[in-house]
Design a protein around this motif. Structure first.
Motif, PDB file in Angstrom:
ATOM      1  N   HIS A   1      -3.121  -3.311   9.777  1.00  0.00           N
ATOM      2  CA  HIS A   1      -2.841  -2.384   7.738  1.00  0.00           C
ATOM      3  C   HIS A   1      -1.631  -2.552   7.755  1.00  0.00           C
ATOM      4  N   ASN A   2      -0.828  -3.175   7.557  1.00  0.00           N
ATOM      5  CA  ASN A   2       1.016  -2.941   7.156  1.00  0.00           C
ATOM      6  C   ASN A   2       0.561  -3.709   6.154  1.00  0.00           C
ATOM      7  N   LEU A   3       0.502  -2.531   5.307  1.00  0.00           N
ATOM      8  CA  LEU A   3       0.499  -2.121   4.295  1.00  0.00           C
ATOM      9  C   LEU A   3       1.726  -1.905   3.818  1.00  0.00           C
ATOM     10  N   PRO A   4       2.344  -1.179   3.985  1.00  0.00           N
ATOM     11  CA  PRO A   4       3.820  -0.830   3.905  1.00  0.00           C
ATOM     12  C   PRO A   4       5.133  -2.304   3.836  1.00  0.00           C
ATOM     13  N   GLY A   5       4.756  -3.287   4.697  1.00  0.00           N
ATOM     14  CA  GLY A   5       5.113  -3.998   4.981  1.00  0.00           C
ATOM     15  C   GLY A   5       4.886  -5.114   4.333  1.00  0.00           C
ATOM     16  N   VAL A   6       3.738  -5.600   3.583  1.00  0.00           N
ATOM     17  CA  VAL A   6       3.185  -6.188   2.427  1.00  0.00           C
ATOM     18  C   VAL A   6       3.697  -6.220   1.763  1.00  0.00           C
TER      19      VAL A   6
ATOM     20  N   ARG B   1       7.255  -7.690  -0.964  1.00  0.00           N
ATOM     21  CA  ARG B   1       7.049  -8.706  -2.517  1.00  0.00           C
ATOM     22  C   ARG B   1       7.948  -7.914  -3.534  1.00  0.00           C
ATOM     23  N   MET B   2       7.595  -5.664  -3.110  1.00  0.00           N
ATOM     24  CA  MET B   2       8.175  -5.236  -4.020  1.00  0.00           C
ATOM     25  C   MET B   2       8.543  -3.814  -4.150  1.00  0.00           C
TER      26      MET B   2
ATOM     27  N   ASP C   1       1.511  -9.024  -5.438  1.00  0.00           N
ATOM     28  CA  ASP C   1       2.056 -10.571  -6.310  1.00  0.00           C
ATOM     29  C   ASP C   1       2.167 -10.961  -7.727  1.00  0.00           C
ATOM     30  N   GLU C   2       0.838 -10.105  -8.219  1.00  0.00           N
ATOM     31  CA  GLU C   2       0.980  -9.563  -9.687  1.00  0.00           C
ATOM     32  C   GLU C   2       1.642  -8.828  -9.816  1.00  0.00           C
ATOM     33  N   ALA C   3       1.558  -7.685  -9.284  1.00  0.00           N
ATOM     34  CA  ALA C   3       2.098  -6.790  -9.649  1.00  0.00           C
ATOM     35  C   ALA C   3       3.922  -6.603  -9.976  1.00  0.00           C
ATOM     36  N   ALA C   4       4.354  -7.623  -8.712  1.00  0.00           N
ATOM     37  CA  ALA C   4       5.419  -7.830  -8.890  1.00  0.00           C
ATOM     38  C   ALA C   4       6.217  -8.959 -10.205  1.00  0.00           C
TER      39      ALA C   4
END
Length: 401
Positions: free
Chosen positions: A214-219, A223-224, A189-192
């Motif tokens: 561990h769905n890091l790609p989905g996260v 968002r970005m 969120d901060e990176a975006a």
């Protein structure tokens, strides 16, 4: 005499350990190798069969520089099935291992004057690639008492007006630590908000021991997506390290830049490897689970064996196939002073190859790979603990001299 960039980087320390172990083995020395960063399993038969079929069909010519359409579709389908993220083949490139995928991406989006955040203890190549892109690495520390987990708070504190992006590895090498979805969401969120890039190294993504989110790609994609680059590899999950096949998924413009970079370096990945990797991604996945189950057995047994020497402090990793052992209580000012010296002494005297923590910017630790047989693990632990006792005897003798 040499270009300036060569003075800013060094040879991969993990590869150096592997080379030394191989050299001694070639001389007939009985080495127990805990240094290897690769599976000890053979490549699964259906994958090798696809390679044989490619040779028989004379599929031995150049392919499109970015990889065959068939393999790119297979990568996209795998990530859709595993994470629910959708990419097209124009947003996908096949590279010579995950390392090249990450390097292409770093060169494509980072440059002089940029600061790029990554985390340590971690894989040293990530830092060196940032330097090769002529950017400045900014290191966020993770800590043993927190399971080496990367926290959003630590990352956000490292941001400056010069920050261009972040490189995140999960599961991590050498710690096996996972970045949680919650922490990554805060970072994303901060990176975006700041319009930063996130490169996500997923080379150990299929080697996670417990049922954890561990769905890091989905996260990231939710968002970005326009600033996310996902990098993966067939090497670890499918025991295909020597085949050299990885991939990157990201915005079409970035992938096009990666394609241009690759076209002037290695060009396409071996055509036969691409057929084999297509079979790996689209074929039965039971082999991945079987290897993971065996790694889990080895991990748990190795932790039990090491517990016989309480000065070898271990945290059970959540992923990958390494133990990151705290050996600081064994080091002394009047004996072996560093973990690098301890690793060398173990190789020279106990004939066990391990990787010192200095390779991962973590003095006082040793990385032990359990990508070897249970018998070799037992032999290696016996040698390590025996050597620790030898050190005790030397210190007592020195104290009484």
């Amino acid at each position: 005499m040499l270009a300036q960039r060569t003075t800013q980087i060094g040879t991969s320390p993990t590869m150096k350990v592997a080379a030394e172990a191989m050299r001694l083995k070639a001389q007939g020395v009985d080495i127990v190798d805990f240094g290897a960063g690769e599976p000890d399993f053979p490549t699964p038969p259906h994958i090798s069969a696809a390679a044989h079929a490619a040779i028989d069909a004379n599929f031995t010519k150049y392919t499109t520089n970015s990889g065959t359409e068939e393999l790119k579709k297979a990568v996209c389908a795998r990530y859709l099935a595993d994470y629910g993220v959708q990419y097209s083949t124009a947003e996908t490139i096949i590279s010579a291992g995950g390392k090249q995928a990450l390097y292409n991406a770093a060169l494509a989006v980072f440059g002089p004057g940029d600061e790029v955040i990554t985390h340590m203890p971690g894989w040293p190549t990530l830092v060196e690639q940032i330097k090769l892109a002529e950017a400045t690495p900014v290191i966020v520390r993770t800590h043993a008492e927190e399971g080496f987990a990367l926290t959003a708070d630590a990352v956000l504190r490292a941001l400056t007006p010069r920050t261009r992006g972040l490189v995140i590895n999960s599961p991590g090498n050498p710690t096996g630590a996972l970045v949680s979805e919650h922490e990554l969401a805060i970072i994303a969120d901060e990176a975006a908000r700041r319009d930063l890039w996130i490169l996500l190294d997923l080379c150990y993504e299929r080697l996670i021991y417990d049922e954890v989110a561990h769905n890091l790609p989905g996260v990231l994609v939710s968002r970005m997506k326009d600033k996310t680059i996902l990098c993966g590899s067939a090497s670890k999950a499918y025991a295909m390290t020597g085949w050299r096949c990885g991939w990157a998924l990201g915005p079409a413009q970035v992938i096009s830049a990666c394609n241009a970079i690759q076209s002037h370096s290695t060009s396409n990945v071996c055509s036969i490897t691409q057929k084999a990797t297509t079979a790996a991604l689209t074929g039965p996945q039971d082999c991945v689970g079987e290897m993971l189950d065996e790694y889990r057995r080895r991990r748990d047994q190795l932790v039990k064996w090491l517990a016989a020497e309480p000065r070898l402090r271990v945290q059970k990793p959540a992923g990958a196939f390494y133990l990151f052992v705290d050996v600081s209580e064994i080091l002394s000012a009047d004996g072996i002073r560093t973990s690098a010296q301890l690793a060398q002494a173990l190789l020279d005297e106990a004939r066990v190859a391990v990787t010192p923590g200095e390779a991962f910017d973590a003095p006082g630790f040793l990385r032990l790979s359990y990508a070897t047989s249970m018998k070799e693990l037992e032999r290696g632990v016996e040698r390590i603990i025996s050597f620790v006792h030898v050190l005790d005897g030397r210190q007592r003798a020195a104290a009484g001299a």
